[in-house]
Write a protein that holds these residues in place. Structure first.
Motif, PDB file in Angstrom:
ATOM      1  N   UNK A 177      -3.752   7.539  -1.700  1.00 19.52           N
ATOM      2  CA  UNK A 177      -4.084   6.125  -1.970  1.00 19.52           C
ATOM      3  C   UNK A 177      -3.272   5.518  -3.106  1.00 19.52           C
ATOM      4  N   UNK A 234      -9.247  -0.889  -0.196  1.00 16.58           N
ATOM      5  CA  UNK A 234      -8.600   0.006   0.757  1.00 16.58           C
ATOM      6  C   UNK A 234      -9.344   0.035   2.082  1.00 16.58           C
ATOM      7  N   UNK A 238     -13.268   9.789   1.848  1.00 17.21           N
ATOM      8  CA  UNK A 238     -12.112   9.746   0.946  1.00 17.21           C
ATOM      9  C   UNK A 238     -12.412   8.901  -0.292  1.00 17.21           C
ATOM     10  N   UNK A 264     -12.778   5.625  -0.593  1.00 14.75           N
ATOM     11  CA  UNK A 264     -11.911   4.448  -0.713  1.00 14.75           C
ATOM     12  C   UNK A 264     -12.665   3.279  -1.330  1.00 14.75           C
ATOM     13  N   UNK A 305       0.835  -1.205   0.000  1.00 19.01           N
ATOM     14  CA  UNK A 305       0.000   0.000   0.000  1.00 19.01           C
ATOM     15  C   UNK A 305       0.868   1.253   0.000  1.00 19.01           C
ATOM     16  N   UNK A 321     -14.106   8.431   7.483  1.00 16.92           N
ATOM     17  CA  UNK A 321     -12.911   8.722   6.684  1.00 16.92           C
ATOM     18  C   UNK A 321     -12.893   7.889   5.401  1.00 16.92           C
ATOM     19  N   UNK A 322     -13.299   6.621   5.494  1.00 16.44           N
ATOM     20  CA  UNK A 322     -13.193   5.821   4.274  1.00 16.44           C
ATOM     21  C   UNK A 322     -14.238   6.231   3.240  1.00 16.44           C
ATOM     22  N   UNK A 325      -3.036   5.480   3.075  1.00 13.17           N
ATOM     23  CA  UNK A 325      -4.246   5.079   2.355  1.00 13.17           C
ATOM     24  C   UNK A 325      -5.207   6.254   2.255  1.00 13.17           C
ATOM     25  N   UNK A 326      -5.316   7.005   3.341  1.00 11.55           N
ATOM     26  CA  UNK A 326      -6.303   8.088   3.350  1.00 11.55           C
ATOM     27  C   UNK A 326      -5.863   9.278   2.506  1.00 11.55           C
TER      28      UNK A 326
END
Lengths: 285, 327
Positions: A277, B121, B115, B117, A228, B111-112, A273-274
């Motif tokens: 990415x 992720x 963002x 994701x 990652x 947050x996920x 990741x945040x």
């Protein structure tokens, strides 16, 4: 402090080996292989057991590594066949659950057969002194094994036709197919390569310390973390990220202790990741 | 796969069936002979609620949270530590524990989702979170007692005087999972549930027709996390201890197995899944570590050939009976 750095580099090389296999398999198979750590352990146990039985060390290592490669191919040819027929989110989900199930299954067998044992590969060479620092030769060999295999992998990807085909598929699967590349065969090859790389990580670990049969999920998570940070589809990224995280981990654990070091590492990963990415070192393969 | 397509009979989503099942679960203890069987039944009741939570987080809202064990563990450890260190009333600590796990779950989801994701992720972030939780528990040995686990004070269960401790704790936990089932049933028939369904099939179109995707996704996880938190705390008080062995990644695998075995989206699914898996777990206890192999293999088999779950088989049988009667 220099010892800490060297430890970090060694660990980083192992991480790089681990992550490279995961990146290749994810890039080509579209499967995030949650059983990756188990490949490492299979090799570690095989090589460790054979060498402790008195088998020639090169033979035992080769057997172990090949076994991991075969495991990769077997996974591709049997278990993951149905995954390739799916697409999008479903492909990813089914792949995740299948490899998670496989990981649990292998873990159970290993924990049943080898409860509480650790396996290491011992090289019959005495400690070397180098610029006034004492080295365990097996650690040096581990580092050498890792460097050579990573260089060979890069050479293979860069300079051979098959390697170029792999990179083409990593960039654009449909495009590669249109150019006449047999994606299915290349995918099997990549599972072989990924398995071998994981196996080599197991060898490096067995040489420099010992392989814990219960650490499958932990190794998989480490590989995930590194890939990652490096950018999930980049082999270079995985290598650089592996080295970087290895060094950071060694320095931080030296300063604040192992538990906290791992937690810091994990927080870094969540941050990457945040906020980025695509990974810190993402570049075309 | 995993689409809700139930032509003809809807046996598995009928509220009457749900009610009957819970009445049966309430009657069973009077037929049981030894405390061990009651214990198994209690654990089934807890995992029924856990699986409903997973059904909300993953089944309805399609967020792959690989940290359900950590979320419920946070509540368990919070309430254990608060009642030990500060001597708070255990029921109060349960409430605080729920608040903690809800906050953590919502934050992770917020947050996920914000963002944007992808599923991979989200899985990686939540897996990393699980490992953070595990290492924190193991690392903070002075507070959490590391691997050995934390012995918690005894909880006063309502109706203890009437039924005795064991039975009272079972009924409290069963009531909790019945309420969770009711919440789930109301959820999927509410506007909120419809919105989740719309997001699940296409989140861009959902946004376009005016659904606040972030808000709905986060609320789904918040609901799921509070269920997980309450279950975790109750589990810890029921067991008399909070230990990292219970709230480990294996728990996530177990819950997913229950969810997949029972079938997504069917209100009866989590009950079927939890009963089957816990019974299998108890029956295969003699296998030791091979239980894990068994479950791993089961997960693979279920995903490969059985993605619609057992609940759908009931529906098919019912549909068959229904149509054969009419012709």
């Amino acid at each position: 402090m220099i010892e800490v750095l060297i430890d970090g580099i060694l660990f980083g090389l192992q991480l790089a080996l681990l992550a490279v296999g995961l990146v290749l398999i994810f890039g080509l198979g579209g499967v995030l292989n949650l059983a990756h750590g188990e490949f490492v352990i299979i090799t570690g146990i095989t090589a460790g057991m054979l060498s402790s039985l008195g088998v020639n060390i090169l033979i035992s290592i080769t057997t172990g590594v090949l076994l991991a490669g075969v495991a990769g191919v077997a996974m591709d040819r049997t278990l993951l066949r149905p995954v390739y027929k799916l697409s999008g989110e479903m492909e990813i989900l089914v792949g995740l659950f299948l490899t998670l199930g496989l990981a649990a299954a292998i873990d159970g067998v290993i924990a049943y057969l080898f409860p509480g044992l650790h396996f290491s590969i011992n090289v019959p060479v005495e400690a070397i002194s180098f610029f006034g620092l004492a080295f365990r030769p097996s650690s040096l060999i581990a580092g050498l094994v890792a460097v050579i295999s990573l260089l060979l992998l890069l050479f293979f990807l860069r300079n051979t036709t098959t390697g170029k085909a792999i990179r083409a598929i990593l960039q654009n699967q449909t495009g590669a197919r249109l150019c006449g590349i047999n994606v299915d065969n290349i995918r099997t090859l990549v599972f072989l390569l990924g398995g071998i790389m994981a196996g080599l990580a197991g060898v490096a670990q067995g040489l420099s310390s010992s392989v814990d049969p219960g650490a499958g999920l932990e190794l998989t998570s480490l590989a995930l973390i590194v890939s990652v940070v490096g950018g999930v589809r980049s082999v270079y990224g995985a290598i650089i990220a592996g080295l970087l995280l290895g060094i950071v981990n060694a320095v931080v654990s030296y300063l604040v202790g192992t538990y906290l070091a791992l937690i810091i590492l994990l927080v870094v990963v969540i941050g990457v990741v945040l906020f980025k990415p695509s990974g810190l070192f993402a570049r075309s393969v | 796969m995993w689409k809700l397509k139930r032509p003809g009979s809807r046996l598995s989503s009928s509220p009457v069936v749900l009610l009957i099942v819970f009445v049966i679960l309430a009657i069973i203890p009077s037929l049981l002979k030894n405390p061990y069987q009651l214990r198994v039944l209690t654990i089934i009741a807890i995992f029924i609620a856990f699986t409903y939570a997973a059904n909300i987080i993953f089944g309805e809202s399609r967020q792959l949270f690989l940290c359900m064990s950590a979320i419920s563990g946070i509540a368990a450890y919070t309430s254990a530590i608060l009642s030990i260190e500060l001597g708070l009333n255990p029921w109060l600590t349960i409430l605080i524990g729920i608040a903690f796990s809800t906050a953590v779950g919502s934050l992770l989801s917020y947050v996920s989702v914000s963002r944007g994701l992808g599923v991979i992720f989200v899985a990686i972030v939540t897996l990393a979170f699980t490992l953070i939780f595990e290492n924190t528990i193991l690392g903070l040995r002075s507070i959490t007692m590391g691997e050995t686990g934390l012995v918690v004070p005894t909880l006063w269960w309502p109706l203890e005087g009437l039924f005795g401790r064991r039975l009272a704790s079972y009924y409290v936990i069963l009531a909790y999972s019945a309420i969770v089932a009711l919440i789930y049933f109301m959820l999927i028939h509410s506007k909120f549930g419809m919105a989740l369904k719309a997001i699940r099939s296409d989140n861009v179109s959902a946004e376009v027709i005016g659904i606040d995707v972030t808000k709905h996704q986060v609320m789904a996880v918040a609901l799921g996390s509070s269920i997980l938190g309450m279950g975790g705390s109750l589990y810890a008080y029921y067991q008399g201890m909070a230990s990292p062995g219970v709230f480990s990644p294996l728990m996530d695998i177990t819950i997913f197995l229950m969810l997949i075995l029972g079938g997504f989206g069917a209100p009866i699914g989590p009950i079927v899944g939890a009963v089957f898996i816990i019974l299998i777990q108890e029956l295969t206890r003699g296998l030791g570590q091979l239980t894990m192999t068994f479950f791993g293999g089961l997960l693979v088999v279920l995903i490969l050939i059985f993605r619609e779950g057992i609940a759908s088989i009931f529906d098919k049988v019912a549909t068959y009976v229904y149509y054969s009667k009419r012709s």
